[in-house]
Design a protein around this motif. Structure first.
Motif: not given
Length: 248
Positions: A222-223, A47, A51, A42-43, A218-219, A39-40, A215-216
């Motif tokens: 997280v943000v 980002f 995002i 992908n972030l 969870y990204s 996930v990180l 994945l997006e």
């Protein structure tokens, strides 16, 4: 030293959270719970291009709603705590409207203000302002009357009492109320951003979920969590700076 210590504890908390997340992902082995490392990564890739703009929209809405709530709620709370007539007049109104679930007002707010920024900011305002008013009022009411006498005898005016006694004494309860209200505000903002907008973390997360892009999704989560961490960390910092006398 205190600020550095606080940062270390934040790091430990995030580390424990990532370990528990990794353990759950390894144990369940389900696509819906990817590992934090994936996930990180992908972030980091999405980002800035995807995002960041959503995060800025959400942060702006939270800050604007909280700022308006503070500008209105703090003066009202101070006056209600210091002047008994203000308290007798406004307390019934606060007690009548405070228990109403603010999310239930969302259809009314959207009908009045439409689907734009105003409705979202107003929802944040409604969640925060009542807790600010009650906390500040109770903080002022808790001040012993004897505290005012030395200032009265020295010729202190209304402004001096507010600046030197009421605001410092009510600050701890005000910051506690703001901390409690912030979590609810972020949750409601997520819900409001799923209506009538294409920007905001709520929109981004729900859009990723509908596209089955975990994945997006969870990204985005997280943000959003990081935004909450920044807001809570800011309140903790202000508490250490403005209420340092509590730690002595």
């Amino acid at each position: 030293m205190k600020e550095k210590g606080a940062g270390v504890w934040y790091f430990y908390g995030m580390l424990i959270f990532l370990i528990l997340w990794q353990a759950a992902a390894s144990w369940l082995q389900l696509p819906i719970i990817p590992s934090p490392g994936i996930v990180l990564v992908n972030l980091l890739h999405i980002f800035l291009p995807q995002i960041a703009v959503h995060g800025l929209y959400s942060l702006w809405r939270i800050v604007a709603g909280v700022l308006v709530a503070v500008l209105i709620g703090v003066p009202l709370g101070l006056c209600m705590g210091y002047f008994s007539k203000w308290d007798r007049l406004l307390s019934p109104l606060v007690y009548l409207t405070y228990p109403i679930p603010k999310i239930a007002l969302l259809p009314v707010v959207m009908l009045l203000l439409g689907l734009g920024e105003g409705a979202k900011i107003l929802m944040i305002f409604l969640i925060v302002v009542f807790q600010v008013i009650v906390a500040v009022r109770d903080g002022v009411k808790g001040i012993p009357k004897e505290t005012y006498y030395p200032l009265y005898s020295l010729g202190a005016g209304f402004t001096d009492i507010f600046r030197d006694i009421l605001i410092p004494a009510s600050m701890p309860k005000f910051l506690t109320a703001l901390r409690v209200a912030m979590a609810t505000a972020v949750s409601v903002l997520f819900f409001t951003e799923t209506f009538g907008t294409q920007y905001g973390m709520g929109y981004f997360i729900m859009d990723a979920w509908l596209r089955v892009n975990y994945l997006e999704m969870y990204s985005g989560i997280v943000v959003l969590s990081t935004i909450g961490l920044i807001l809570f960390g800011t309140i903790d910092y202000l508490e250490r700076k403005l209420c340092g006398w509590q730690y002595k």
